[in-house]
Scaffold this motif. Structure first.
Motif, short mmCIF file in Angstrom:
data_model
loop_
_atom_site.label_atom_id
_atom_site.label_comp_id
_atom_site.label_asym_id
_atom_site.label_seq_id
_atom_site.Cartn_x
_atom_site.Cartn_y
_atom_site.Cartn_z
N ASP A 305 0.82 -1.21 0.00
CA ASP A 305 0.00 0.00 0.00
C ASP A 305 0.85 1.25 0.00
O ASP A 305 0.42 2.32 0.46
CB ASP A 305 -0.93 0.00 1.23
N GLY A 306 2.09 1.16 -0.48
CA GLY A 306 2.99 2.30 -0.47
C GLY A 306 2.67 3.32 -1.53
O GLY A 306 1.80 3.14 -2.40
N ARG A 307 3.44 4.39 -1.45
CA ARG A 307 3.21 5.49 -2.39
C ARG A 307 3.53 5.08 -3.82
O ARG A 307 2.85 5.49 -4.77
CB ARG A 307 4.06 6.68 -1.99
N LEU A 308 4.58 4.31 -4.05
CA LEU A 308 4.96 3.90 -5.41
C LEU A 308 3.89 3.01 -6.02
O LEU A 308 3.55 3.15 -7.21
CB LEU A 308 6.30 3.17 -5.37
N THR A 309 3.31 2.12 -5.22
CA THR A 309 2.25 1.25 -5.74
C THR A 309 1.02 2.08 -6.12
O THR A 309 0.40 1.85 -7.17
CB THR A 309 1.88 0.22 -4.68
N GLN A 310 0.68 3.04 -5.29
CA GLN A 310 -0.45 3.91 -5.61
C GLN A 310 -0.17 4.72 -6.89
O GLN A 310 -1.05 4.89 -7.75
CB GLN A 310 -0.73 4.84 -4.44
N TYR A 311 1.05 5.20 -7.02
CA TYR A 311 1.39 5.97 -8.21
C TYR A 311 1.32 5.11 -9.46
O TYR A 311 0.82 5.54 -10.51
CB TYR A 311 2.79 6.56 -8.05
N LEU A 312 1.84 3.86 -9.36
CA LEU A 312 1.81 2.98 -10.53
C LEU A 312 0.38 2.60 -10.90
O LEU A 312 0.05 2.49 -12.10
CB LEU A 312 2.61 1.71 -10.25
N SER A 313 -0.48 2.41 -9.91
CA SER A 313 -1.86 2.08 -10.22
C SER A 313 -2.58 3.26 -10.87
O SER A 313 -3.44 3.07 -11.73
CB SER A 313 -2.59 1.65 -8.95
N GLU A 314 -2.21 4.50 -10.45
CA GLU A 314 -2.84 5.67 -11.05
C GLU A 314 -2.31 5.93 -12.46
O GLU A 314 -3.04 6.34 -13.37
CB GLU A 314 -2.60 6.89 -10.16
N LYS A 315 -1.04 5.72 -12.70
CA LYS A 315 -0.41 6.00 -13.99
C LYS A 315 -0.11 4.72 -14.75
O LYS A 315 0.89 4.63 -15.47
CB LYS A 315 0.88 6.79 -13.77
N LYS A 316 -1.00 3.75 -14.65
CA LYS A 316 -0.71 2.44 -15.21
C LYS A 316 -0.58 2.50 -16.73
O LYS A 316 0.35 1.94 -17.31
CB LYS A 316 -1.81 1.47 -14.81
N ASP A 317 -1.50 3.18 -17.39
CA ASP A 317 -1.49 3.21 -18.86
C ASP A 317 -0.26 3.91 -19.39
O ASP A 317 0.42 3.40 -20.29
CB ASP A 317 -2.77 3.90 -19.36
N SER A 318 0.02 5.09 -18.82
CA SER A 318 1.18 5.83 -19.32
C SER A 318 2.47 5.10 -19.02
O SER A 318 3.40 5.09 -19.85
CB SER A 318 1.21 7.22 -18.70
#
Length: 373
Positions: A305-318
């Motif tokens: 549930d870290g910040r990097l996982t959240q960022y990757l889930s939000e910017k998955k397509d790009s």
């Protein structure tokens, strides 16, 4: 200490103490009745009187207080053992205990306590032998006679001290001090002779036995000192005593001082190791604390549930486009951009066109003869 005047004053204090206790009880009962009546205007209750306490050492036999007490005693009235034990004696019972009392310890104090509590209303006289008599009869003492006198007279069970006491008690001594009973342990005290020094006292029915305190005596204390002689010599040398005062030779003095230095170094080394151990423990605790902080920070960034996982889930397509670009076009199919693109550059060392040109130049046609126009 326990003269007739002092005893009468103590009895008066005790009577006042008892009367004050009764008055306090009565005032308490009256206060309860007043409260039930609704009357709250009550006088404050006076505090209880303090019981008399011992505040000075016992007098010597020639002091005025001891002389006054002795003169007030009616020695013509003989007190039997039955009267003393029944508590029917008409006056204070004068009990005598004697000894050397060197290195005054709890065994001596316990013996005097037993002598003081043999009968009700006991006036305890304690005889202390002098240095000259003790050295001649028994041996050398550690404390001087004055030190032994002072040690005994500061015991709370003692009412009077008889200095320079005799080794054997005769009738003249008993009558002079008006002694009723003599207290000592029941073991025959011969001091090298075959006769018990208390034999005639026992024959007259004036002897009362006390119990010895097992495991402690002046000889035991001296034996401990002799056993640990080196330890005590080294201790006194470290405290500033000279070798001459301790009767120590020059070589032994140097040996003891060297041992003290070695012990000091051992002590300092032990303290240093304990200090290092404490610092090491503090360092480990700090390291554990920092490692926890590092782990928490790592999990906060790279955890499930870290910040990097959240960022990757939000910017998955790009991110997926950046990581996996589209595949290259197939051969033969050119796009409009490829048609408009400039021709590809040839290699600098491409000899294919020059080779074809040389072949054309070397081709001689049949129609053209050499030297023709």
């Amino acid at each position: 200490m326990a003269s007739a005047a002092s005893i009468s004053s103590q009895e008066e204090d005790s009577r006042q103490y008892e009367m004050s206790s009764v008055s306090r009880k009565r005032s308490h009962a009256e206060s309860v009745a007043a409260v039930e009546r609704g009357d709250y205007s009550l006088a404050p209750i006076t505090p209880p009187l303090k019981k008399p306490t011992i505040c000075k050492p016992a007098p010597f036999t020639n002091d005025e207080e001891a002389v006054r007490e002795r003169e007030a005693c009616d020695y013509s009235t003989k007190i039997t053992l039955e009267m003393a034990r029944a508590g029917t004696a008409p006056r204070p019972i004068r009990v005598y205990a004697d000894g050397i009392y060197d290195l005054f310890h709890q065994g001596h104090a316990r013996q005097l306590m037993q002598a003081k509590n043999l009968f009700p209303n006991v006036y305890l006289l304690v005889g202390v032998n002098s240095d000259s008599l003790t050295h001649r009869r028994k041996g050398r003492t550690v404390m001087t006679e004055d030190e032994r006198y002072e040690a005994v007279r500061h015991c709370r069970y003692v009412d009077e001290v008889v200095p320079d006491a005799p080794w054997t008690l005769d009738d003249e001594f008993l009558e002079k001090h008006k002694i009723d009973f003599v207290a000592h342990d029941d073991i025959p005290y011969t001091t090298g002779s075959a006769t018990d020094v208390y034999a005639h006292i026992k024959a007259r029915g004036m002897f009362v036995s006390t119990e010895r305190t097992e495991g402690v005596s002046t000889s035991d204390v001296v034996s401990r000192i002799v056993k640990d002689y080196d330890v005590y010599v080294r201790r006194n040398l470290a405290r500033g005593y000279s070798a001459k005062e301790l009767n120590v030779s020059y070589i032994n003095e140097k040996k003891y001082r060297l041992q003290n230095k070695i012990d000091d170094l051992k002590k300092k080394g032990k303290e240093m190791m304990e200090d290092i151990e404490g610092k090491r423990t503090d360092l480990i605790l700090k390291w554990e604390e920092k490692s926890r902080e590092f782990i928490d920070a790592f999990l906060m960034l790279f955890g499930r549930d870290g910040r990097l996982t959240q960022y990757l889930s939000e910017k998955k397509d790009s991110v997926m486009m950046a990581l996996s670009p589209p595949s290259s076009p197939k051969p033969g199919s050119q796009s409009s951009e490829e048609c408009n693109s400039p021709p590809a550059k040839t290699s600098k060392f491409d000899f294919s066109s020059r080779a074809r040109a040389s072949l054309v130049d070397d081709d001689y046609s049949d129609d053209e003869e050499p030297g023709g126009i």
